[in-house]
Design an enzyme around this catalytic site. Structure first.
Site, mmCIF file in Angstrom:
data_model
loop_
_atom_site.group_PDB
_atom_site.id
_atom_site.type_symbol
_atom_site.label_atom_id
_atom_site.label_comp_id
_atom_site.label_asym_id
_atom_site.label_seq_id
_atom_site.Cartn_x
_atom_site.Cartn_y
_atom_site.Cartn_z
ATOM 1 C CD GLU A 28 5.280 46.892 -19.463
ATOM 2 O OE1 GLU A 28 5.565 47.791 -20.056
ATOM 3 O OE2 GLU A 28 5.008 46.699 -18.135
ATOM 4 N N PRO A 29 4.731 40.786 -19.431
ATOM 5 C CG PRO A 29 4.315 38.657 -20.305
ATOM 6 C CD PRO A 29 4.280 40.225 -20.680
ATOM 7 N NE ARG A 37 4.525 37.552 -9.749
ATOM 8 C CZ ARG A 37 5.269 37.955 -8.823
ATOM 9 N NH1 ARG A 37 5.874 37.040 -7.937
ATOM 10 N NH2 ARG A 37 5.404 39.161 -8.254
ATOM 11 N NE ARG A 82 8.904 37.028 -4.821
ATOM 12 C CZ ARG A 82 7.779 36.527 -4.650
ATOM 13 N NH1 ARG A 82 7.731 35.205 -4.594
ATOM 14 N NH2 ARG A 82 6.548 37.006 -4.742
ATOM 15 C CE1 TYR A 97 7.888 42.839 -1.944
ATOM 16 C CE2 TYR A 97 8.217 40.317 -2.881
ATOM 17 C CZ TYR A 97 8.306 41.738 -2.978
ATOM 18 O OH TYR A 97 9.098 42.320 -3.942
ATOM 19 C CB CYS A 149 24.086 36.294 11.118
ATOM 20 S SG CYS A 149 25.264 35.068 10.885
ATOM 21 C CD GLU A 150 17.613 39.555 9.587
ATOM 22 O OE1 GLU A 150 18.501 40.722 9.753
ATOM 23 O OE2 GLU A 150 16.414 39.640 10.473
HETATM 24 C C1 LIG Z 1 7.334 44.334 -12.365
HETATM 25 C C2 LIG Z 1 6.604 44.835 -13.644
HETATM 26 C C3 LIG Z 1 6.475 44.228 -14.485
HETATM 27 C C4 LIG Z 1 6.179 42.718 -14.558
HETATM 28 O O1 LIG Z 1 5.250 42.231 -13.577
HETATM 29 P P1 LIG Z 1 5.000 40.646 -13.292
HETATM 30 O O2 LIG Z 1 4.126 40.579 -12.051
HETATM 31 O O3 LIG Z 1 6.528 40.200 -13.085
HETATM 32 O O4 LIG Z 1 4.646 40.027 -14.556
HETATM 33 C C5 LIG Z 1 5.952 44.746 -15.747
HETATM 34 N N1 LIG Z 1 5.804 46.189 -15.921
HETATM 35 C C6 LIG Z 1 6.284 46.919 -14.864
HETATM 36 C C7 LIG Z 1 6.380 48.358 -14.980
HETATM 37 C C8 LIG Z 1 6.670 46.434 -13.869
HETATM 38 O O5 LIG Z 1 7.111 47.268 -12.748
#
Ligand SMILES: *Cc1c(COP(=O)(O)O)cnc(C)c1O
Length: 432
Positions: free
Chosen positions: A290-291, A293, A330, A334, A361-362
């Protein structure tokens, strides 16, 4: 440049997907999110093709919508043959509004509300990825009330510590996500799932973290998961059909980040899975990933207009922009690294050291510290932050009642609007 869709024109303007960013900033105003549709499609194809080639027929790469969820992105990734991960009713609604069927959709989250569960079932969600035993019972109950059989995966924590940020590290035993293998709770949950009515257990899921740059982490987690699959087959007689390895492949935010060959990585993971299954005496399950990013990050760029340039003599310099932590939180969250450029002055020497800060304002409202800019940087210049396609629009807020920027898609030298700019009137729409 950090990605092949970025270059510089003769007059010193930053080009994105071959288009002049200074002209785009003028046409659409700033702050502005740009997304390179051709790059998104290319990133999808890398996964889809490698999955077919190395994992075979039943394998599926899903796009993690949480990285950037809006109608057009749902359409694009589904056209490219990917499934969809969703984490809320809002993301489900977005997919439905885009005309995407939920057959190949997986519903994640460590805390699905009863309303979320019902909504997902009513709209024919393919699979739930169940986080814990309590949720498993609730899903079975609600499926019972609706007289249906719900397919699901169980999310397990393989007990792996990735060396990325704490906040994006999710595979450890004590994570808020999933159910631990090590403590015996995962096996207990499988036993329970096999007794419950109205559900069909299809397999297991794990997700170990984010910004992963090698296949080693996926190889370690698949070995643990396959070991577990072999154990429940032996002890409980359950044969897992699916194994979802989660998301997490990294992208280059700055020059020092490595380039990864995702297809080559998948090939290595696949070879290891085949060998491991053989030695454990189990069938190779259908593999999922499940990509998020790595599909959208390098397809995105944010444009701003510079405002105040402050030189605090003997201390430091600031360049302020007309957006900030509201459209990209971000760095504040982080300390994430980004490449920042003066888009209309790409041929000037970068001798001016400054922090690029937002307009909120931070004092934590920083986009990036220690950026090198041209000495001549001034009010009215176009500032570009690269690689902002993931977790920027998705994490945007209305702090200080700043409206969210629009998303303009770039495709084959053309630009079109995918999400319109919010207005200040939109800010008071829900006030009664
Ligand atoms: C965030 C997440 C992803 C995607 O992660 P990437 O770093 O964006 O590829 C896939 N699966 C689950 C369960 C997630 O929490």
């Amino acid at each position: 440049m950090i990605c092949e869709n970025i270059s510089v024109s003769e007059e010193g303007h930053l080009l994105f997907a071959g288009m002049d960013t200074v002209a785009l900033a003028e046409k659409y105003q700033t702050p502005l999110y740009l997304m390179d549709e051709d790059r998104i499609r290319k990133n999808c194809r890398t996964y889809v093709e490698a999955f077919q080639k190395y994992f075979g027929e039943g394998a599926l790469a899903c796009y993690a919508s949480k990285a950037a969820s809006f109608k057009q992105i749902c359409r694009i990734v589904t056209e490219e043959g990917m499934g969809l991960d969703v984490v809320s009713s809002g993301e489900i609604c977005t997919a439905l509004a885009a005309g995407v069927s939920l057959e190949k959709a997986f519903f994640h989250s460590n805390n699905k509300t009863d309303a979320d569960i019902a909504y997902a079932m009513e709209n024919g969600i393919g699979y739930f990825v169940v986080d814990n035993a309590e949720e498993l019972e609730r899903i079975a109950e609600i499926a019972g009330e609706k007289h249906l059989t719900q397919k699901l995966l169980l999310r397990l924590t393989p007990g792996i510590d990735t060396h990325t940020y704490e906040a994006v590290n999710t595979g450890k035993v004590d994570s808020k996500f999933g159910t631990a293998i090590e403590t015996g709770q995962a096996k207990e949950m499988v036993r329970h799932a096999l007794q419950l009515k109205n559900i069909e257990l299809s397999g297991f899921h794990c997700h170990i973290g984010s910004q992963v740059f090698d296949s080693d982490t996926f190889i370690r987690s698949s070995k643990i998961m396959l070991g577990f699959i072999a154990e429940v087959k032996k002890d409980l007689g359950f044969v897992a059909k699916k194994l979802d390895l989660g998301g997490g492949y990294g992208v280059r935010y700055v020059e020092s980040h490595p380039v990864i060959d995702i297809a080559e990585n998948i090939k290595e993971v696949a070879a290891c899975i085949k060998a491991e299954c053989e030695s454990l005496g189990i069938a190779v399950p259908d593999i999922l990933m499940e990509p998020g990013r790595s599909i959208v990050a390098d397809a995105g760029m944010t444009l701003y207009t510079a405002g105040t340039v402050k030189r605090i003599t003997g201390y430091k310099n600031y360049v302020s922009i007309d957006g900030g932590m509201t459209d990209n939180p971000r760095f504040a969250l982080y300390g994430s690294e980004y490449t920042v450029e003066a888009a209309n002055k790409m041929r000037e020497a970068k001798t001016f050291l400054c922090d690029v800060v937002g307009r909120c304002c931070e004092s934590g409202d920083i986009i990036q510290k220690n950026v090198r800019m041209p000495e001549s940087i001034q009010r009215g210049d176009t500032v570009a932050v690269l690689t902002t396609g993931a977790y920027n629009y998705a994490m945007a807020s209305h702090y200080n009642r700043l409206p969210k920027p629009p998303i303009v898609m770039l495709k084959g030298g053309q630009d079109y609007l995918a999400v319109r700019r919010e207005t200040i009137e939109d800010m008071v729409r829900y006030d009664v």
